[in-house]
Design a protein around this motif. Structure first.
Motif, PDB file in Angstrom:
ATOM      1  N   TYR A  12      -2.607  13.193 -51.869  1.00  0.00           N
ATOM      2  CA  TYR A  12      -2.692  14.003 -50.643  1.00  0.00           C
ATOM      3  C   TYR A  12      -1.285  14.299 -50.175  1.00  0.00           C
ATOM      4  O   TYR A  12      -0.468  13.390 -50.045  1.00  0.00           O
ATOM      5  CB  TYR A  12      -3.466  13.252 -49.553  1.00  0.00           C
ATOM      6  CG  TYR A  12      -4.935  13.143 -49.862  1.00  0.00           C
ATOM      7  CD1 TYR A  12      -5.770  14.261 -49.707  1.00  0.00           C
ATOM      8  CD2 TYR A  12      -5.492  11.953 -50.321  1.00  0.00           C
ATOM      9  CE1 TYR A  12      -7.118  14.175 -49.996  1.00  0.00           C
ATOM     10  CE2 TYR A  12      -6.847  11.867 -50.606  1.00  0.00           C
ATOM     11  CZ  TYR A  12      -7.655  12.972 -50.448  1.00  0.00           C
ATOM     12  OH  TYR A  12      -8.980  12.893 -50.736  1.00  0.00           O
ATOM     13  N   VAL A  23      -3.424   8.845 -54.818  1.00  0.00           N
ATOM     14  CA  VAL A  23      -4.717   8.163 -54.759  1.00  0.00           C
ATOM     15  C   VAL A  23      -5.245   7.874 -56.167  1.00  0.00           C
ATOM     16  O   VAL A  23      -5.720   6.776 -56.458  1.00  0.00           O
ATOM     17  CB  VAL A  23      -5.745   8.983 -53.977  1.00  0.00           C
ATOM     18  CG1 VAL A  23      -7.058   8.224 -53.871  1.00  0.00           C
ATOM     19  CG2 VAL A  23      -5.208   9.291 -52.587  1.00  0.00           C
ATOM     20  N   SER A  43     -12.352  -0.282 -49.353  1.00  0.00           N
ATOM     21  CA  SER A  43     -12.163   0.902 -48.524  1.00  0.00           C
ATOM     22  C   SER A  43     -10.752   1.446 -48.732  1.00  0.00           C
ATOM     23  O   SER A  43      -9.797   0.672 -48.765  1.00  0.00           O
ATOM     24  CB  SER A  43     -12.383   0.526 -47.057  1.00  0.00           C
ATOM     25  OG  SER A  43     -12.242   1.650 -46.255  1.00  0.00           O
ATOM     26  N   GLY A  44     -10.640   2.721 -48.947  1.00  0.00           N
ATOM     27  CA  GLY A  44      -9.326   3.328 -49.154  1.00  0.00           C
ATOM     28  C   GLY A  44      -8.885   3.342 -50.588  1.00  0.00           C
ATOM     29  O   GLY A  44      -7.784   3.779 -50.905  1.00  0.00           O
ATOM     30  N   SER A  45      -9.747   2.892 -51.504  1.00  0.00           N
ATOM     31  CA  SER A  45      -9.340   2.818 -52.903  1.00  0.00           C
ATOM     32  C   SER A  45      -9.423   4.165 -53.591  1.00  0.00           C
ATOM     33  O   SER A  45      -8.846   4.361 -54.657  1.00  0.00           O
ATOM     34  CB  SER A  45     -10.202   1.781 -53.637  1.00  0.00           C
ATOM     35  OG  SER A  45     -11.575   2.123 -53.461  1.00  0.00           O
ATOM     36  N   GLY A  46     -10.146   5.119 -53.020  1.00  0.00           N
ATOM     37  CA  GLY A  46     -10.191   6.460 -53.615  1.00  0.00           C
ATOM     38  C   GLY A  46     -11.561   6.868 -54.115  1.00  0.00           C
ATOM     39  O   GLY A  46     -11.680   7.846 -54.859  1.00  0.00           O
ATOM     40  N   LYS A  47     -12.612   6.165 -53.703  1.00  0.00           N
ATOM     41  CA  LYS A  47     -13.964   6.500 -54.168  1.00  0.00           C
ATOM     42  C   LYS A  47     -14.366   7.895 -53.690  1.00  0.00           C
ATOM     43  O   LYS A  47     -14.848   8.725 -54.476  1.00  0.00           O
ATOM     44  CB  LYS A  47     -14.980   5.477 -53.637  1.00  0.00           C
ATOM     45  CG  LYS A  47     -14.641   4.043 -53.945  1.00  0.00           C
ATOM     46  CD  LYS A  47     -15.691   3.081 -53.427  1.00  0.00           C
ATOM     47  CE  LYS A  47     -15.799   3.047 -51.916  1.00  0.00           C
ATOM     48  NZ  LYS A  47     -14.626   2.485 -51.214  1.00  0.00           N
ATOM     49  N   SER A  48     -14.165   8.157 -52.403  1.00  0.00           N
ATOM     50  CA  SER A  48     -14.550   9.452 -51.854  1.00  0.00           C
ATOM     51  C   SER A  48     -13.737  10.566 -52.502  1.00  0.00           C
ATOM     52  O   SER A  48     -14.259  11.643 -52.805  1.00  0.00           O
ATOM     53  CB  SER A  48     -14.320   9.478 -50.343  1.00  0.00           C
ATOM     54  OG  SER A  48     -15.144   8.524 -49.727  1.00  0.00           O
ATOM     55  N   THR A  49     -12.472  10.266 -52.741  1.00  0.00           N
ATOM     56  CA  THR A  49     -11.620  11.258 -53.373  1.00  0.00           C
ATOM     57  C   THR A  49     -12.185  11.634 -54.738  1.00  0.00           C
ATOM     58  O   THR A  49     -12.281  12.809 -55.097  1.00  0.00           O
ATOM     59  CB  THR A  49     -10.198  10.693 -53.519  1.00  0.00           C
ATOM     60  OG1 THR A  49      -9.751  10.284 -52.225  1.00  0.00           O
ATOM     61  CG2 THR A  49      -9.261  11.724 -54.084  1.00  0.00           C
TER      62      THR A  49
ATOM     63  N   LYS B 847     -15.656  13.391 -44.858  1.00  0.00           N
ATOM     64  CA  LYS B 847     -15.055  12.242 -44.192  1.00  0.00           C
ATOM     65  C   LYS B 847     -15.854  11.837 -42.965  1.00  0.00           C
ATOM     66  O   LYS B 847     -16.626  12.617 -42.419  1.00  0.00           O
ATOM     67  CB  LYS B 847     -13.625  12.575 -43.762  1.00  0.00           C
ATOM     68  CG  LYS B 847     -12.659  12.438 -44.913  1.00  0.00           C
ATOM     69  CD  LYS B 847     -11.315  11.943 -44.444  1.00  0.00           C
ATOM     70  CE  LYS B 847     -10.473  13.071 -43.931  1.00  0.00           C
ATOM     71  NZ  LYS B 847      -9.102  12.764 -43.698  1.00  0.00           N
TER      72      LYS B 847
HETATM   73  N1  LIG Z   1      -7.010  14.149 -46.103  1.00  0.00           N
HETATM   74  C1  LIG Z   1      -6.245  13.109 -46.419  1.00  0.00           C
HETATM   75  N2  LIG Z   1      -4.919  13.166 -46.178  1.00  0.00           N
HETATM   76  C2  LIG Z   1      -4.100  12.151 -46.499  1.00  0.00           C
HETATM   77  N3  LIG Z   1      -4.538  11.013 -47.064  1.00  0.00           N
HETATM   78  C3  LIG Z   1      -5.850  10.876 -47.302  1.00  0.00           C
HETATM   79  C4  LIG Z   1      -6.766  11.926 -46.997  1.00  0.00           C
HETATM   80  N4  LIG Z   1      -8.009  11.535 -47.362  1.00  0.00           N
HETATM   81  C5  LIG Z   1      -7.852  10.278 -47.878  1.00  0.00           C
HETATM   82  N5  LIG Z   1      -6.574   9.893 -47.848  1.00  0.00           N
HETATM   83  C6  LIG Z   1      -6.027   8.650 -48.346  1.00  0.00           C
HETATM   84  O1  LIG Z   1      -6.445   8.505 -49.673  1.00  0.00           O
HETATM   85  C7  LIG Z   1      -6.835   7.196 -49.942  1.00  0.00           C
HETATM   86  C8  LIG Z   1      -8.240   7.189 -50.520  1.00  0.00           C
HETATM   87  O2  LIG Z   1      -9.164   7.607 -49.554  1.00  0.00           O
HETATM   88  P1  LIG Z   1     -10.725   7.679 -49.841  1.00  0.00           P
HETATM   89  O3  LIG Z   1     -10.908   8.423 -51.108  1.00  0.00           O
HETATM   90  O4  LIG Z   1     -11.382   8.234 -48.633  1.00  0.00           O
HETATM   91  O5  LIG Z   1     -11.080   6.161 -50.020  1.00  0.00           O
HETATM   92  P2  LIG Z   1     -12.490   5.425 -50.001  1.00  0.00           P
HETATM   93  O6  LIG Z   1     -13.528   6.491 -49.960  1.00  0.00           O
HETATM   94  O7  LIG Z   1     -12.483   4.637 -51.230  1.00  0.00           O
HETATM   95  O8  LIG Z   1     -12.487   4.596 -48.776  1.00  0.00           O
HETATM   96  C9  LIG Z   1      -6.731   6.430 -48.656  1.00  0.00           C
HETATM   97  O9  LIG Z   1      -5.596   5.644 -48.716  1.00  0.00           O
HETATM   98  C10 LIG Z   1      -6.574   7.474 -47.588  1.00  0.00           C
HETATM   99  O10 LIG Z   1      -5.635   7.036 -46.648  1.00  0.00           O
END
Ligand SMILES: Nc1ncnc2c1ncn2[C@@H]1O[C@H](COP(=O)(O)OP(=O)(O)O)[C@@H](O)[C@H]1O
Ligand SMILES: [Mg+2]
Lengths: 251, 849
Positions: A12, A23, A43-49, B847
């Motif tokens: 990001y 990520v 949480s924050g590991s990048g699953k959603s990404t 999100k």
């Molecule tokens: N839009 C964004 N801008 C900057 N950083 C982001 C954004 N979305 C997620 N992140 C960062 O990317 C990392 C992975 O996020 P995310 O994929 O949401 O994790 P998870 O779903 O595993 O909790 C996190 O460290 C978060 O801070």
């Protein structure tokens, strides 16, 4: 639908005060058609990404991402829209129902977008609503439902157009354990009966147990685990669904 | 810290939102400033047009015994008080070579500028433009002739022309030609202009004048002047510059003032809406801050500081934008205006301190005030508040109270508009306007919901799910959309009110011009030096007129002043049977002119003017008593007509009855109706040849002038359309701003729709459909509100301020066109912010909130 990630990297962009966040770092992964894969990680590991990249919601910074041999990173915006519309169903942690539409209309939404005849929409939605146990709530609005009910509507919406790929991001994250189990049962049921590829992100062991196998996500890398054995054998190969032929397919 | 979390960070982090907030305030300020500036131009243009038609002098000094120049010395001290005066010799004579009547108009060429506008004519003296040739005009034997007249008679610069003025024959030299245009053609060519001193010495009028034209600023000064005048002299209003004209000017000003007030309300709404949206969207943040221990006062303070800061910046931007907008629109209109008539130089618009103050007040103070209520609301937010469930129940009771409030407002407005004026000012009327606006605003949420629900089925049928979502989303964010819709409705209401005002004024002016500048060919006897010589034709002229082949009919008019009670009224007479067949008078009662006139003939009755009817409370069927040459006599009233040309009150009777009553068969004017196939101009020349030598008859064709006059006024109204343009621009900017703000609000919802498979095109279509819902709602409500506002303006405020009503006239096409423009513009306005749809970050939908 088969999913293949080849050397995918994602970061990001930072703002002028914060640094860029790396990520995913050179991730390669293959999920076979009809698999029920679970992404696990803190949480924050990048699953959603990762889910966003698979679901054509975001584009990777580098690397290739293939859905059934189609490189999604090379598709233009309208092809991506058609892909999302016809081939992917989404289930979110916060349900994300459209508040101005009632239960029936929410579920019918993907079919309405595809301009399916109204009579057919009616019978299909009725059928799916019965399947998720909400046959009598069709005219209710989202704010008249409980969390578990909302998530069941969201599931109905995710499967109504019979997509070959269903993505679920923490589908039980906002529910108590009883409702959570009910939702996970429902997803499992759908997998058994229709054989879509399912990718579900979760950080709960309990939820992970519903999948065929686990993909660990940590430190920008993925690690395909051994699988939750017994389930894999249940799978009958060759039964993976294809996109509904009546819906337009991505070019 | 709170200021930073709640205000400063969001300002810089969300540049788009910040820009929209400032833009919203700026648009609100701009509308106030632009309308005020356009008002200046419109008012000036209207004043100029009226002056051009009615003459600038509002009084004149005349005397039956002839006027001595000494009066000028007595007027001298009044110059300092703003009184302007111009001595005039206006006398009929003969152009010897052709025995044609000619009018000698002698003025002080050096000081006459205040009175006669030479923009309508230019004097050509010779090819070389030296001061000497100009000064030559002042020589004793110089005359200036209209170019058309000179050409007609083969005269050039330097040609001699022998004039016979009251028996004095002199040969003059043509030293200037008047290139006339516009109303200057009123002179019909037969006029010789000379310097007053030269005319006095050449024709033996030393020390004598026909009249003195005056511009008197106030009525108080008028009575002071009257005191110094000799007994034989009196002050009169010039025939064209009557009470009516002054009232018309004042009415125009009052209406513009009222519209500026409405513009102020529009500005207030826009600012309020902007500030409200800007604060409400941070409710969640406030909730978080409050769980962390922030006090309500701190939150409230932070928002007020923000309101003040945005207000200040928005005001400055708004004043600049408003001035630019007015300048641009006036320039565009100025381009289409023939500069000859109305001097509308956009450079001439001035930002007066009053306008600046209003702009800053609307922007700053209003932003602050607007911030108070939502700030209080936001500061009361409880973190646990779940935005579901309870909401719908609350909405129902709210809409019922709103309807009750609206009805109460309308009832109060209706009652207020029945109240009399206070000290001659229609205070209650202005307050009624406020209540009408308040009523419509209270109804806005209901109207928005109703229109959206009404459109839901057709939109779904035509546009599918996109149409359904669009019609559903407007009522979903009712709080914001209804205020936006109220602001838009008011802007459109203002536009409709402007259009109605322009239409009504144009109609009023048309009737006025018709009567002031009659369309007929008139034959008049020449006048002598003093008013006592007011000439008349002997009745014998009738027999000769009968024989003229191209005359279809003629109506012989004459009249006199007659005592009525302790006032003097005019008794006028004419051939009623001719007037009934050919004439055209705007009737009040009965509807038909011929019915009124035929009844008058049958019953030996009279028709009276509106001013007479109002003044003496007489109506059709009543009797009036007049002292005739055979003693008092009763006359039944058979008709009331609208007459703007005479304030004294007119009693009109058939010529036969007039001759019987006063034993006077002389004729002051013959109104001539021509047979088809002859032009007025040819007829005029032939009539002058036939009747000129014997009767000193003068023919006047005013028909062409009337067209010219209307042209002038239409140019004036073109400037008034600047108001219309401002209203439209504001309406459109308002829609753009509101929709853009709403889209930013809903970024997440829109992202969700995109994730679920909606294409960018579909999202954009949905947004445009949403703005169409808003556009339709506001158009419908605005149309209704515009009508009500105009109704109050014309029937309450104008009536109370001036005692007469301007004609209510709907310019159907203008209003339809304006509404079409705003509606289409609101669609386009949806297109602009819908471009934001392209830039929506889809991942944001996935999100957590
Ligand atoms: N839009 C964004 N801008 C900057 N950083 C982001 C954004 N979305 C997620 N992140 C960062 O990317 C990392 C992975 O996020 P995310 O994929 O949401 O994790 P998870 O779903 O595993 O909790 C996190 O460290 C978060 O801070
Ligand atoms: Mg996540």
């Amino acid at each position: 639908m088969r999913i293949r990630l080849e050397h995918v990297t994602h970061a990001y962009a930072g703002s002028d005060v914060s640094a860029a966040v790396q990520v995913l770092d050179d991730v390669s992964l293959e999920i076979a058609s009809g698999d029920f894969a679970v992404l696990m990680g803190a949480s924050g590991s990048g699953k959603s990404t990762l889910l966003n990249l698979i679901g054509a919601v975001d584009r990777p910074v580098s690397g290739r991402l293939l859905l059934d041999d189609v490189d999604t990173s090379s598709l233009d915006e309208s092809s991506l829209t058609m892909l999302r519309r016809t081939s992917i169903g989404y289930i979110f942690q916060f349900f994300n129902l459209i508040p101005t539409l009632n239960v029936f209309e929410n579920v019918a939404f993907p079919l309405s977008l595809a301009k399916m005849p109204r009579s057919e929409i009616k019978s299909r939605v009725a059928e799916v609503l019965k399947e998720v146990g909400l046959g009598n709530r069709a005219s209710h609005f989202p704010n008249e439902l409980s969390g578990g009910e909302m998530q069941r509507v969201a599931i109905a919406r995710a499967v109504i157009h019979r997509p070959p790929l269903i993505l679920a991001d923490e589908p039980t994250g906002n529910l108590d354990s009883k409702n959570g189990d009910m939702i996970l049962d429902l997803i499992r049921e759908i997998h058994n009966s229709r054989r879509p590829t399912i990718v579900m992100a979760t950080h709960s062991e309990r939820a992970a147990a519903y999948g065929d196998y686990v993909v660990e996500v940590a430190d920008g890398k993925v690690n395909r685990g051994s699988g939750v054995g017994s389930r894999v054998s249940e799978k009958e190969p060759g039964l993976a669904p294809t996109p509904d032929p009546r819906l337009p397919t991505p070019s | 810290m709170i200021l930073r979390a709640l205000v400063l960070r969001p300002i810089f982090r969300e540049v788009q939102r910040t820009a929209l907030t400032i833009l919203g305030i700026a648009v609100g300020v701009a509308v106030v400033v632009a309308i005020a500036l356009s008002n200046q131009s419109a008012l000036r243009a209207f004043q100029e047009s009226v002056d051009a038609v009615a003459g600038r002098a509002n009084y004149m000094i005349v005397s039956d015994a002839g006027l001595n120049e000494d009066v000028l010395l007595k007027l001298q001290p009044f110059w300092e008080k703003g009184v302007r005066f111009a001595p005039v010799i206006d006398i009929e004579g003969m152009a010897e070579p052709w025995q044609q009547p000619i009018r000698l108009l002698a003025v002080d060429m050096l000081s006459d500028l205040h009175f006669r506008d030479y923009r309508y004519a230019s004097v050509v003296t010779s090819d070389e433009k030296s001061a000497a040739t100009y000064l030559a005009i002042l020589r004793d034997d110089s005359v200036v002739l209209p170019a058309t007249f000179a050409k007609e008679h083969g005269l050039k610069l330097g040609s001699p022309l022998t004039l016979n003025i009251k028996g004095v024959r002199r040969t003059m030299i043509v030293r200037g030609l008047l290139e006339a245009s516009g109303p200057a053609t009123a002179f019909n060519g037969a006029i010789a202009i000379a310097d007053i001193a030269a005319a006095q010495s050449t024709f033996g009028f030393e020390g004598r004048l026909t009249r003195i034209d005056l511009i008197v600023p106030t009525d108080a000064i008028k009575s002071e002047i009257q005191r110094v005048l000799p007994a034989s002299a009196r002050m009169e209003r010039p025939a064209r510059r009557n009470e009516r004209v002054e009232k018309m000017l004042r009415a125009f000003r009052v209406n513009l003032f009222a519209l500026a007030g409405v513009a102020l309300l529009v500005g207030m709404f826009l600012v309020y809406n902007t500030v409200l949206i800007s604060i409400l969207r941070r409710r969640k943040d406030v909730g978080v801050l409050k769980t962390l221990g922030t006090s309500a006062t701190q939150v409230f303070g932070a928002f007020l500081v923000e309101g003040l800061a945005f207000g200040a910046i928005g005001s400055l931007a708004g004043i600049a934008v408003g001035r630019g907008l007015a300048w641009l629109i006036l320039r565009e209109i100025g381009r289409t205006i023939n500069a000859l008539y109305v001097s509308s130089t956009p450079e001439a618009i001035v930002l007066t301190p009053g306008i600046l103050a209003a702009g800053v007040a609307v922007g700053t103070i209003l932003s602050l005030l607007s911030a108070i209520q939502p700030s209080i609301e936001a500061s009361q937010v409880r973190p646990t508040l779940l935005l579901s469930g309870a909401q719908t129940a609350a909405k129902k009771t709210r809409s019922i109270t709103m309807i009750a409030i609206a009805i109460a407002c309308f009832v109060v407005a209706a009652l207020l508009s029945r109240l009399p004026a206070w000290n001659g000012i229609a205070v209650a009327g202005y307050i009624a306007v406020l209540f009408v606006v308040a009523g419509f605003s209270a109804l806005a949420p209901m109207i928005v919901t109703a229109v959206s629900n009404l459109l839901r089925t057709p939109y779904r049928a035509i546009f599918g799910i996109v149409g359904e979502l669009a019609s559903a989303s407007i009522p979903a964010s009712l709080r914001r959309t209804s205020i936006a819709s109220a602001a838009l409705s008011l802007a459109i209401g203002m536009m409709v009110a402007v259009a109605l005002m322009v239409g009504s004024f144009r109609e009023t002016v048309r009737v006025w011009v018709d009567q002031t500048v009659s369309s007929d060919l008139w034959l008049r006897p020449a006048k002598g030096l003093s008013n006592a010589d007011a000439a008349a034709f002997p009745n014998a002229i009738s027999a000769e007129l009968e024989k003229v082949p191209f005359i279809a009919a003629f109506d012989r008019a004459s009249g006199r002043g007659v005592a009525y009670g302790d006032a003097v009224v005019t008794v006028a007479s004419g051939d009623f049977d001719i007037a009934a067949r050919f004439g055209d008078l705007p009737m009040i009662a009965p509807r038909s002119l011929s019915e009124a006139l035929r009844n008058a003939i049958a019953k030996s009755g009279v028709a009276v003017s509106e001013s007479f009817a109002l003044k003496y409370e007489k109506n059709v069927g009543d009797d009036i008593t007049l002292t005739t040459s055979s003693g008092p006599r009763h006359f039944p009233i058979t008709g009331v007509y609208r007459d703007y040309s005479n304030d004294r009150g007119v009693i009109a009777m058939d010529r036969a009855l007039y001759v019987r009553s006063y034993g006077d068969d002389s004729i002051t004017t013959v109104v001539i109706y021509l047979k088809p196939g002859i032009t007025r101009d040819t007829a005029r020349r032939q009539l002058e040849t036939m009747f000129g030598p014997k009767y000193h008859a003068f023919a006047v064709t005013n028909g062409e002038i009337r067209g010219e006059v209307m042209k002038i006024f239409d140019q004036t109204f073109l400037i008034t359309y600047a108001l219309l343009a401002v209203a439209i621009v504001v309406a459109v900017l308002g829609v753009i701003n509101t929709l853009a703000a709403l889209i930013l609000e809903r970024k997440r919802d829109l992202a969700l729709l995109r994730v679920l498979g909606m294409s960018i095109a579909e999202v954009r279509r949905m947004l445009v459909l949403e703005s169409s819902v808003l556009g339709l709602t506001s158009t419908a409500a605005g149309l209704a509100m515009g009508y009500v506002l105009s109704w109050i303006l014309i029937y309450v405020i104008n009536k109370q301020s001036f005692g007469w009503t301007i004609a209510f006239h709907t310019p159907v096409r203008l209003i339809a066109a304006s509404l079409a423009v705003t509606f289409i513009a609101s669609l386009l306005a949806g297109l602009v912010p819908s471009r934001l749809a392209r830039r929506i970050d889809l991942a944001s939908a996935m999100k957590a909130e």
